[in-house]
Enzyme design. Structure first.
Site, short mmCIF file in Angstrom:
data_model
loop_
_atom_site.label_atom_id
_atom_site.label_comp_id
_atom_site.label_asym_id
_atom_site.label_seq_id
_atom_site.Cartn_x
_atom_site.Cartn_y
_atom_site.Cartn_z
CG HIS A 60 -2.00 1.02 1.21
ND1 HIS A 60 -3.17 0.86 1.89
CD2 HIS A 60 -2.10 2.22 0.59
CE1 HIS A 60 -3.95 1.92 1.70
NE2 HIS A 60 -3.29 2.77 0.91
CG HIS A 62 -0.92 6.59 -1.98
ND1 HIS A 62 -2.08 6.49 -2.73
CD2 HIS A 62 -1.23 6.08 -0.77
CE1 HIS A 62 -3.04 5.94 -2.00
NE2 HIS A 62 -2.54 5.68 -0.80
NE ARG A 64 0.63 11.28 -2.96
CZ ARG A 64 -0.48 10.99 -2.30
NH1 ARG A 64 -1.50 10.43 -2.92
NH2 ARG A 64 -0.59 11.25 -1.01
CG ASN A 94 -5.02 7.40 -4.96
OD1 ASN A 94 -3.94 6.81 -5.07
ND2 ASN A 94 -5.37 8.06 -3.87
CG ASN A 277 -8.68 10.80 5.02
OD1 ASN A 277 -8.74 11.49 6.03
ND2 ASN A 277 -8.93 11.30 3.82
CG ASP A 304 -2.25 5.01 3.42
OD1 ASP A 304 -2.13 5.23 2.20
OD2 ASP A 304 -3.15 5.51 4.11
#
Length: 421
Positions: A60, A62, A64, A94, A277, A304
């Site tokens: 997990h 990110h 970007r 995302n 979050n 995360d």
């Protein structure tokens, strides 16, 4: 050939924990044992006093990239991963544009091949992450998607999610789910409770996570599909997963280091650096996450890793984005907060940080054995240090300057040193 001499070899597959040596050749482990003859090795790493374990796996992150590379990109994200002891990472979808098509997926995977570590990626569950129409899951899986997730946004339409789970089961890949019901949240990123009241912020109640986790455990049981609950943060959600597993579901769960280390009180000290979050919760929730890690309800630790710019995190609390970087402090927080207090053994921590995450995405994982891939982390489990600088582009973390125990000295991927202290 490369030799590793005198390290504490920790192998989650065999359960062996002993002082020994390794010989690496052509990207694999040629030999493992006690007092091996290393005379033929061109390079020798002296690992006395350090642990040698399979490279860490983070399911997990990110990075970007594409679209938001001022925060992070695949190359800098992978550098941060290597510095944290990770040889494999799974990127979330995302990005901008989101990874809902083969072209964008291939961009990430091709860039990942330049990094020296294994960079995998999920694809979106729904087109545009809008939660309405499924992506072409067959085509994306064929293009190399490790699994599917709309991480960052919950999938509210139950029928859409159920269809995704059925298709994912056919493809034998998991669906990983972000569990926050926006209808129950006002100003996300802060737990609803005394801290949010003190700050005059509505916040996110525990129920926003619990109700979604209960629903998705039920869907996992109905479909027989593999469902992964991302960044679990509440006692109620931990119990929902525990109960679902007892009923025979294929539900797994991941916990982030910040959720087993901090509570929402940290927001009063660190401000936006403690905004994420799902949010940091209460001490009772933190203890429930730790208990879930201890009893196997929570299968894995995942960072995360969520980089943001200094300017973004410098905005007021209700305007700043949620998330912190985590790759470079994850192992140390696991040792400091879980191993040192006796919650997990070092072997159990390695299972949570390498073996179990690899199993989620059906990745090849042979531990430390002859013929296994030479993906390794060498770390000083008892070394105290303070994270002050980062390989990531971003520095948005409350853990900067903390006194931590457990420091990565080498990360080896495909037999090559990709990080050394």
């Amino acid at each position: 050939m490369t030799g590793i001499r005198g390290g504490r070899i920790i192998d989650p597959v065999s359960g062996k924990d002993f002082i020994g040596d390794l010989i690496l050749e052509n990207g694999t482990i040629k030999a493992v044992g006690e007092q091996l003859n290393l005379d033929g090795c061109e390079d020798i790493i002296e690992a006395a006093g350090m642990a040698v374990a399979p490279g860490l796996v983070d399911v997990h992150v990110h990075f970007r990239d594409p679209g938001l590379t001022y925060k992070e990109d695949v190359l800098t994200g992978a550098h941060a991963a290597a510095a944290g002891g990770f040889t494999t990472v799974v990127c979330m979808a995302n990005t901008k544009p989101v990874i809902d098509n083969a072209e964008t997926l291939q961009y990430v995977l091709n860039k990942g091949k330049e990094t020296g570590i294994h960079v995998l990626s999920c694809a979106c569950v729904t087109k545009g992450m809008q939660g309405k129409e499924l992506v072409d899951m067959d085509a994306l899986r064929a293009a190399g998607a490790a699994g599917f997730t709309d991480d960052g946004i919950p999938i509210l339409d139950e029928e859409v999610l159920k269809a995704a789970l059925i298709k994912a089961e056919e493809l034998q890949v998991p669906v990983s789910l972000h569990e926050e019901d926006p209808k129950l949240i006002t100003n996300n990123g802060i737990n609803r409770g005394p801290v949010s009241e003190k700050l005059g912020i509505g916040g996110s109640p525990a129920e926003a996570e619990i109700t979604m986790v209960e629903r998705d455990c039920r869907l996992a049981e109905e479909t027989g599909s593999y469902v992964n609950i991302q960044h679990i943060s509440t006692a109620g959600a931990v119990e929902a997963v525990r109960a679902s597993k007892r009923r025979g579901s294929h539900v797994t769960a991941e916990a982030a280091p910040h959720h087993f280390t901090l509570t929402d009180e940290a927001v009063l000290t660190y401000g936006t650096l403690a905004k994420m979050n799902p949010p940091l919760r209460t001490e009772a929730d933190r203890q429930a996450v730790i208990e879930g890690l201890k009893d196997g309800t929570i299968d894995m630790i995942a960072t995360d890793h969520a980089p943001h710019s200094i300017d973004e995190k410098g905005k007021p609390l209700t305007e700043a984005p949620s998330g912190i970087v985590g790759l470079e402090t994850s192992l140390a927080l696991g040792i400091t907060e879980l191993v040192k207090p006796g919650c997990l053994t070092l072997m159990e921590l390695m299972r949570k940080m390498s073996q179990n995450p690899a199993a989620l995405y059906h990745l090849p994982y042979q531990g430390i054995a002859e013929g296994a891939p030479a993906d390794l982390v060498i770390f000083a489990a008892d070394e105290e240090w303070k994270p002050e600088s980062f390989c990531s582009k971003a520095v948005n973390t409350p853990f900067k300057g903390w006194n931590l125990t457990g420091r990565v000295h080498y990360t080896i991927c495909d037999g090559k040193i990709v990080y050394s202290l």
